[in-house]
Design an enzyme around this catalytic site. Structure first.
Site, PDB file in Angstrom:
ATOM      1  N   ASP B 124     -58.942  80.541  49.372  1.00 28.46           N
ATOM      2  CA  ASP B 124     -58.777  79.479  50.475  1.00 28.46           C
ATOM      3  C   ASP B 124     -57.908  80.313  51.545  1.00 28.46           C
ATOM      4  O   ASP B 124     -56.890  80.773  51.114  1.00 28.46           O
ATOM      5  CB  ASP B 124     -58.092  78.314  49.982  1.00 28.46           C
ATOM      6  CG  ASP B 124     -58.160  76.953  50.857  1.00 28.46           C
ATOM      7  OD1 ASP B 124     -58.957  76.887  51.738  1.00 28.46           O
ATOM      8  OD2 ASP B 124     -57.220  76.184  50.741  1.00 28.46           O
ATOM      9  N   HIS B 131     -52.370  73.634  61.903  1.00 27.75           N
ATOM     10  CA  HIS B 131     -52.116  73.126  60.696  1.00 27.75           C
ATOM     11  C   HIS B 131     -50.861  73.779  59.927  1.00 27.75           C
ATOM     12  O   HIS B 131     -49.982  73.332  59.495  1.00 27.75           O
ATOM     13  CB  HIS B 131     -53.276  73.088  59.839  1.00 27.75           C
ATOM     14  CG  HIS B 131     -52.867  72.796  58.007  1.00 27.75           C
ATOM     15  ND1 HIS B 131     -52.793  71.420  57.963  1.00 27.75           N
ATOM     16  CD2 HIS B 131     -52.917  73.745  57.312  1.00 27.75           C
ATOM     17  CE1 HIS B 131     -52.596  71.781  56.362  1.00 27.75           C
ATOM     18  NE2 HIS B 131     -52.584  72.800  55.941  1.00 27.75           N
ATOM     19  N   GLU B 198     -61.818  71.038  55.649  1.00 32.44           N
ATOM     20  CA  GLU B 198     -61.918  72.458  55.629  1.00 32.44           C
ATOM     21  C   GLU B 198     -63.660  72.649  55.739  1.00 32.44           C
ATOM     22  O   GLU B 198     -64.328  71.630  55.485  1.00 32.44           O
ATOM     23  CB  GLU B 198     -61.484  73.244  54.352  1.00 32.44           C
ATOM     24  CG  GLU B 198     -60.121  72.754  54.189  1.00 32.44           C
ATOM     25  CD  GLU B 198     -59.241  74.142  53.139  1.00 32.44           C
ATOM     26  OE1 GLU B 198     -60.028  75.036  52.957  1.00 32.44           O
ATOM     27  OE2 GLU B 198     -58.501  73.784  52.598  1.00 32.44           O
TER      28      GLU B 198
END
Lengths: 424, 424
Positions: B124, B131, B198
């Protein structure tokens, strides 16, 4: 299966294979670790069990049908114990099956060992409070041991694709680093390359996603333990690790020893487990009577370094430190219960790293970062060399073994990897 | 294959399948995303391509031999482009193969979609600076954006076993949490459950361990992009994440949309990429002319929430926010080049999460943590309900699509998951 009905640990057991009875062997008949090997003349992996200086081919004795180690690993514990018993009986002095078993042996010197199984997900824990404290001091001088450490078995996900079988070499990694006094980072070969002495814990029975594994049955989900080297690029780590944890500083290479010593073989070496007086007791989901009685495992560990100069001198290397897995702050069962507390599904062949297993004493650091005090005090070697971090051509060898009065010594073999020069 | 010799994007292309020509479809003949489906009467997964409201079974038209999506993914880009061209031609109005292709269609309403491939390792990233800044403020008010952010495409490893196909539900996770004013932590159901908007980026060609993938060829190693929800337990995360990163706060569940939109389908939607004026320029290993010219991708993204009350009212839910992938601080090519800069080996089917894709404006947070300002300001819904974090029975739906004057709209389908109550 309780120890008193299980004869496979009996120190008086002898094998018809002479090398298995050598007191110095890692692989007496009481051990019987599993691995995957490849014959010199053959491309395929086979499931084998180490015995003395030989490997027993499990398919050739009819005990497995194929080379799917992960299928074998996910068998219920009872079935794995029946398999262990059958292997033990076939290898014992006086076995009626000696002929069949002897025909299924191949010398360890004639095989190439692979990774012991297909690793799905790899999680690295951080179970040595001695390591966490010493390293914490270097990354956060004011705040070495974070407030969560004594409550949470800290872990994070690692990279499965770059876990290699013992005996490999890997190029020194490149990466982005920034020294504290530099204005901007630079990209180039790692200058603070390190090893980490860990154990690798393999999952057997999976759990269904959403289902927790309680402490009471946690170890039924564990197949066994290997040696594990979590190579680390400290300069890359220092710059990249906040806020989401280590990444490229770790995932260039990790090394596994070829043999998984089963939880059944380790049974005689269990020890009582408790947090030190004054520390918080584990929360109920991390506690059980069995864990308090025998959650820890007495495994002696060693790190050896063999420099290019030592290789030129035919030296096997120098031992840098020793420690013991029984000093870990969290047990195998606690790792399993914690990892699944949120319903996370484990699969057969998944790997947990124990975290660097440093001991409580000075000189028991499980990494050069600790032994050299962050690179400030070079570790002096007997041949006159010194190391703060690893140099090209260095080979690091991890070893481990269990000893207890009245039982045969159980060894883990070795976990060996070599640093090659950075690629241009 | 340059855009000018590739006819698969031509907006004038029409299919003999009427539903593919509907301007509202996510899956016109210009898209052709790959996925794995299962017929109602059959247990096996097949490789399919979405077209209008149908799935084209690639084996039935003779374009693949088996259901091994990872084998298809690892084909060289040229071979994948030839496959795309063949599918496009077979589905076009006037195709001589219409009969054969029509016989290989199955309605999307009659199949169950699986994960698009076997995911080896999942990483990830954290590519949205919006963000990172907003969330950083909540975890570290004094220090929201760490000094490495503008230099390092921050990433960390995640859990592959708990990535599920769209349409699933999962129990609210349990975990260890500690409120700032409590003396000791407690164990129980998560009280700050969140989603993260995402994209999922799939690797195609592997690299050999030790070999870096340079920026110039990075995208040849990418197969395509899906929608990805990285569900997050914020209260567990806050207590566990230091010093090694998020773990149980993430690995209980993640959700993938079923269709991988290929990099070839996304070609018309590329945009110039640059860091904002005044920010550091990427180091040379993260820079290339092609990345500056077209490293970004214009993908519009949406998060929808469907509460139990909305379900009872037959409402499709309420859109909570929109953002655009082109606002990310690091590109797909930079993620690949960075991930392999140390020699880490990627494999076909590996998944990268983009990180939560929040936009620059207020109201463009890609998680409830952002939209509710850390749970302080409930998000008001049109039906009178409100949410700070997710409640049991809530369904979160991610959507994405590309639009550009002169091209057909390319959609990603949807990524849907539902929170079930915690298990006792």
């Amino acid at each position: 299966m309780a120890l008193n009905t299980d004869t496979t640990h009996d120190a008086s057991l002898q094998s018809w294979l002479e090398s298995a009875n050598d007191p110095a062997t890692d692989f007496p008949i009481q051990n019987l670790p599993f691995g995957r090997f490849r014959r010199e003349d053959d491309d395929g992996l086979c499931i084998g069990v180490a015995i003395g200086d030989q490997v027993l081919d499990l398919r050739r004795v009819g005990l497995v049908q194929n080379a799917q180690m992960n299928q074998l690993m996910r068998l219920p514990r009872e079935a794995r114990q029946i398999l262990r018993q059958a292997i033990s009986e076939g290898l014992r002095q006086g076995s009626a099956q000696e002929g069949k078993f002897r025909a299924a042996l191949v010398p360890q010197s004639e095989v190439k060992m692979g990774l012991p199984c297909e690793i799905g997900d790899y999680t690295d824990f951080y179970t040595s409070i001695h390591h966490a404290t010493t390293v914490g001091k270097q990354f956060r001088p004011d705040n070495p041991l974070l407030p969560n450490y004594k409550w949470v078995p800290i872990g994070y996900h690692g990279r499965a694709s770059s876990i290699f079988a013992s005996g490999h070499s890997f190029p020194r990694p490149l990466g982005q680093t920034k020294s504290p006094d530099a204005e901007i980072p630079t990209f180039g070969p790692c200058r603070r390359l390190d090893y980490e002495l860990e154990l690798g814990i393999f999952i057997s029975r999976p759990n269904i996603a959403g289902d927790r594994i309680p402490m009471s049955s946690a170890e039924e989900h564990v197949f066994g333990i290997s040696l594990f080297n979590d190579w680390s690029a400290r300069d890359i780590q220092g710059w990249e690790y906040q806020p989401l944890g280590p990444f490229l500083s770790k995932n260039f290479a990790s090394t596994l020893s070829p043999w998984i010593v089963t939880m059944d073989a380790l049974e005689p070496f269990r020890k009582a487990f408790a947090h030190p007086p004054g520390d918080p007791q584990p929360l109920p989901y991390l506690d059980s009577p069995a864990n308090r009685e025998g959650g820890a495992i007495d495994i002696e560990l060693e790190v050896w370094l063999q420099t290019p100069a030592m290789k030129a001198d035919d030296s096997p290397g120098e031992r840098l430190m020793t420690s013991n897995y029984a000093d870990a702050y969290w047990t195998v069962a606690q790792m399993v219960a914690h990892h699944t507390a949120n319903g996370c599904n484990l699969r057969a062949g998944d790997l947990f790293g124990s975290g660097t297993l440093s001991g409580p004493d000075v000189g028991q650091g499980g990494s050069l970062l600790e032994l050299s005090d962050g690179g400030k005090k070079p570790v002096k070697l007997a041949n006159g060399e010194a190391r703060t971090f690893l140099e090209d051509g260095d080979t690091v060898i991890l070893r481990g073994y269990c000893r207890r009065e009245g039982f045969r010594r159980i060894g883990f073999g070795e976990c060996r990897g070599t640093v090659a020069p950075a690629r241009p």
